[in-house]
Design a protein around this motif. Sequence first.
Motif, PDB file in Angstrom:
ATOM      1  N   PHE A  69     -15.586   6.623  -4.991  1.00 28.04           N
ATOM      2  CA  PHE A  69     -14.322   6.952  -4.332  1.00 28.04           C
ATOM      3  C   PHE A  69     -13.443   5.842  -3.876  1.00 28.04           C
ATOM      4  N   VAL A  70     -13.287   5.058  -4.740  1.00 30.50           N
ATOM      5  CA  VAL A  70     -12.522   3.762  -4.205  1.00 30.50           C
ATOM      6  C   VAL A  70     -11.203   3.798  -3.857  1.00 30.50           C
ATOM      7  N   GLY A  71     -10.439   4.922  -4.181  1.00 32.95           N
ATOM      8  CA  GLY A  71      -9.079   5.133  -3.868  1.00 32.95           C
ATOM      9  C   GLY A  71      -8.080   5.204  -4.758  1.00 32.95           C
ATOM     10  N   LEU A  72      -8.488   4.625  -6.020  1.00 32.79           N
ATOM     11  CA  LEU A  72      -7.385   4.695  -7.088  1.00 32.79           C
ATOM     12  C   LEU A  72      -7.276   6.106  -7.767  1.00 32.79           C
ATOM     13  N   THR A  73      -6.227   6.566  -7.973  1.00 32.44           N
ATOM     14  CA  THR A  73      -5.855   7.867  -8.709  1.00 32.44           C
ATOM     15  C   THR A  73      -6.105   7.530 -10.172  1.00 32.44           C
TER      16      THR A  73
ATOM     17  N   LYS B 120     -10.645   6.725   2.465  1.00 29.57           N
ATOM     18  CA  LYS B 120     -11.591   6.909   3.791  1.00 29.57           C
ATOM     19  C   LYS B 120     -12.867   7.312   3.350  1.00 29.57           C
ATOM     20  N   THR B 121     -13.081   8.266   2.206  1.00 31.30           N
ATOM     21  CA  THR B 121     -14.195   8.506   1.905  1.00 31.30           C
ATOM     22  C   THR B 121     -15.164   7.444   1.408  1.00 31.30           C
ATOM     23  N   TYR B 122     -14.447   6.570   0.718  1.00 33.39           N
ATOM     24  CA  TYR B 122     -15.105   5.287   0.422  1.00 33.39           C
ATOM     25  C   TYR B 122     -15.719   4.501   1.552  1.00 33.39           C
ATOM     26  N   TYR B 123     -14.999   4.437   2.307  1.00 31.78           N
ATOM     27  CA  TYR B 123     -15.705   3.774   3.728  1.00 31.78           C
ATOM     28  C   TYR B 123     -16.697   4.550   4.561  1.00 31.78           C
ATOM     29  N   LYS B 124     -16.458   5.734   4.599  1.00 30.20           N
ATOM     30  CA  LYS B 124     -17.440   6.486   5.175  1.00 30.20           C
ATOM     31  C   LYS B 124     -18.945   6.471   4.329  1.00 30.20           C
ATOM     32  N   TRP B 125     -18.966   6.480   2.992  1.00 34.15           N
ATOM     33  CA  TRP B 125     -20.196   6.237   2.095  1.00 34.15           C
ATOM     34  C   TRP B 125     -20.695   4.740   2.360  1.00 34.15           C
ATOM     35  N   LEU B 126     -19.866   3.829   2.516  1.00 39.29           N
ATOM     36  CA  LEU B 126     -20.164   2.553   2.905  1.00 39.29           C
ATOM     37  C   LEU B 126     -20.851   2.242   3.923  1.00 39.29           C
TER      38      LEU B 126
ATOM     39  N   LYS C  56       0.800  -1.209  -0.108  1.00 38.85           N
ATOM     40  CA  LYS C  56      -0.006   0.032  -0.143  1.00 38.85           C
ATOM     41  C   LYS C  56       0.875   1.333   0.131  1.00 38.85           C
ATOM     42  N   ARG C  57       1.820   1.215   0.624  1.00 38.74           N
ATOM     43  CA  ARG C  57       3.034   2.466   0.895  1.00 38.74           C
ATOM     44  C   ARG C  57       3.519   2.618  -0.419  1.00 38.74           C
ATOM     45  N   GLU C  58       3.838   1.691  -1.171  1.00 39.55           N
ATOM     46  CA  GLU C  58       4.584   1.915  -2.563  1.00 39.55           C
ATOM     47  C   GLU C  58       3.523   2.150  -3.378  1.00 39.55           C
ATOM     48  N   GLN C  59       2.333   1.991  -3.420  1.00 36.49           N
ATOM     49  CA  GLN C  59       1.415   2.267  -4.374  1.00 36.49           C
ATOM     50  C   GLN C  59       1.035   3.714  -3.914  1.00 36.49           C
ATOM     51  N   ILE C  60       0.870   4.257  -2.790  1.00 40.85           N
ATOM     52  CA  ILE C  60       0.756   5.780  -2.295  1.00 40.85           C
ATOM     53  C   ILE C  60       2.074   6.415  -3.018  1.00 40.85           C
ATOM     54  N   GLU C  61       3.134   6.069  -2.777  1.00 38.74           N
ATOM     55  CA  GLU C  61       4.381   6.788  -3.284  1.00 38.74           C
ATOM     56  C   GLU C  61       4.408   6.769  -4.832  1.00 38.74           C
ATOM     57  N   LYS C  62       3.947   5.873  -5.554  1.00 38.05           N
ATOM     58  CA  LYS C  62       3.999   5.751  -6.982  1.00 38.05           C
ATOM     59  C   LYS C  62       2.576   6.683  -7.460  1.00 38.05           C
ATOM     60  N   ASN C  63       1.878   7.243  -6.562  1.00 34.31           N
ATOM     61  CA  ASN C  63       0.661   7.978  -7.029  1.00 34.31           C
ATOM     62  C   ASN C  63      -0.458   7.132  -7.619  1.00 34.31           C
ATOM     63  N   ASN C  64      -0.454   6.111  -7.016  1.00 37.40           N
ATOM     64  CA  ASN C  64      -1.449   4.956  -7.796  1.00 37.40           C
ATOM     65  C   ASN C  64      -2.585   4.931  -6.847  1.00 37.40           C
ATOM     66  N   PHE C  65      -2.465   5.143  -5.542  1.00 40.37           N
ATOM     67  CA  PHE C  65      -3.530   5.070  -4.542  1.00 40.37           C
ATOM     68  C   PHE C  65      -3.363   6.335  -3.698  1.00 40.37           C
ATOM     69  N   ASP C  66      -4.773   6.749  -3.209  1.00 41.73           N
ATOM     70  CA  ASP C  66      -4.886   7.834  -2.362  1.00 41.73           C
ATOM     71  C   ASP C  66      -5.645   7.391  -0.999  1.00 41.73           C
ATOM     72  N   GLN C  67      -4.871   7.400   0.132  1.00 42.39           N
ATOM     73  CA  GLN C  67      -5.498   7.108   1.292  1.00 42.39           C
ATOM     74  C   GLN C  67      -6.685   7.665   1.899  1.00 42.39           C
ATOM     75  N   GLY C  68      -6.742   9.127   1.675  1.00 43.22           N
ATOM     76  CA  GLY C  68      -7.707   9.801   1.834  1.00 43.22           C
ATOM     77  C   GLY C  68      -8.967   9.491   1.214  1.00 43.22           C
ATOM     78  N   VAL C  69      -8.767   9.358  -0.213  1.00 41.60           N
ATOM     79  CA  VAL C  69      -9.992   9.044  -0.918  1.00 41.60           C
ATOM     80  C   VAL C  69     -10.531   7.854  -0.324  1.00 41.60           C
TER      81      VAL C  69
END
Length: 643
Positions: free
Chosen positions: A504-508, A446-452, A431-444
């Motif tokens: 808002f699944v989290g993928l950029t 969290k929005t997904y889990y809020k709506w779920l 997960k950390r590697e995907q955030i660093e590669k700008n493939n995944f946004d942890q903040g987005v």
Amino acid sequence: MKKIKYIISFLLFVFLVGFSSIEAGELHLNKKKIYATLKENGNMDVVETWNITVEDTNTLYKTFKLDGVGFDGIFNGKVYEITSDGNKIPLEKINIEKYHVIKDSYYSLVNSKGEHEIAWGVSIDAKETKTYEISYQVKNIIHKYNDYAELYWQFIGNEFEINVDKIEGVIELPSNTYAIDQIKAWAHGQLNGIINIVSNDKIEFEVENFSKNKMLEIRLAIPRDLFPGSFKEINENNLDAVIAEETGWANEANKKREKAIIKSKMITKATETIANGLGIALIIFTSLKIIKYYDILKNNKKLKPEIKLEYFRDIPGEKSTPAEGAFMHYFDRGMLDLAMPKIISATMLNLALKKVIEFEIIEKSFGKKEVNVKITGDDKDLKADEKEVYNYITKIVKKENSFTMKDFEKYTSRYTEVFTKMVEGIKENTKREQIEKNNFDQGVRKTYYKWLTKCVISIVISIFIMIASVALISIPAKYPVFLGISSILLMITGIISGLIGNVFVGLTQKGVNEKEEWRALEKYLKDFSLLNEKEVPDLILWEKYLVFATMFGIADKVLKQIKIIYPQDTNKNAFIGTTYMNVMYHGGLNNSLIQAINNSVNISYGNVYSSGTGAGGGFSGGGGGGFGGGGGRRSLKTKKVSI
């Protein structure tokens, strides 16, 4: 708006709690039939039929209080089981009191408390519905006064521990020689009961929804000449006093019924008002939410790949690991959890590509083969998720810096917490590697889990309201139309919340594009032999493809493609420069190596993550006949019960 939300939530909570008090007991009488026959000698023969739903129960029992005055005891107690096809099977009688009675046996005797007890063993664990017949004789229960004869008997005492859906009772007189107006009958207990003299030799009574710890008592005033052999003679006239006493109790019961009816109507009206008021409030609240959520859904679209690919022949991303590929490929299917065994197997193949480990097929006795893994390098050039696997397998190493895949299974079985730590490390580092590669946004995300969460809460509340609305009909109350409409709107709110969460699944955008590349690569590997490619990838590239095919779960299919491109008679020099495929060549390019690795990893993963219960009328509230005892169950687990 927040105040309104809190008020609605509170009212909804109170309303739902009022309809959630459904008994979740382990013992329930569906129907109890009582057939009592009065004899000329003053005895009463009784047959009770219990249709009962039982769970976690060793013993059922019924007790009678003994006073030595009102009657002379209980005799001839017997118990039968009635099968579904109507057969009557007698239970075996024992003559000793037991807390836990042996299955299919019973006793009928005076217990250590001085009560007569009929108890029988059932030994039922899972929920079952059974039918039992209990018969017994009450000796000298008829009292003969100068002006009448009396039966005064509690068929159920207030220590009876079982709720009953319906009780049906019949009392039969010794003969029909007297007119019906010379027979008087009263019943005491729950006010919803009914008793009727149906003929000059038969009385019937009935109670629905009988509550435990209530009594059911019958009193008859009948001609004394029906009992020429009765020994309970009382030299006094008592009929007028009995009629006066019962009339007083009946009048008191009628007043209670009237009050209960008025109270019930008031509760029904109040419930309807609250339900409709709550429904209207929820309709307004959910309608505003639907409008708001629809605007959010309309103005936010789920990201799609910028280029729709049919096939992709390169490995997506820069030096992607199997875990990184799985993160993208399985993103909508639980991310890494479901694919973890494939990830670990593929990572081991990838470590072989990087010459950190090497595989060897060892011939065993009886033609069996075993995969040996040897550590040949260090982890300095590995990515963080690969280091998790490397560090784990180095702990398994035995002699000569190697281990077998059977050793892998044994070590994992013994040190499950180390395996779990590796799995969690793979997930976190990936997960950390995907955030660093700008493939995944942890903040987005969290929005997904809020709506779920909003989706689940709305749907659950909607279902509860639907159940509560239907339950209102049984009060009886009118169906709360507004509350019903609000439940539908809440369901719609939940569905829209789920659709918004799916945006808002989290993928950029970069991550969505790469996910598309992984999907197209899988299709390319599946369909290669059908593509008529002019340039055939060399074996070194196919070896890398096979790593990710293992992660996709299609290694078998890719090996079939390789065997078509490189038949068995291909010069073995073509495999020079490969790592594990060179080992596979000597096995006929079959899947035994990868299958052996997969099997051991799957077994290990499964072991770790799978280890992780008058002429007729109503009942009156008076009474004093006595003698009715208790009844209930003795659990399979408990040692003592108070009744």
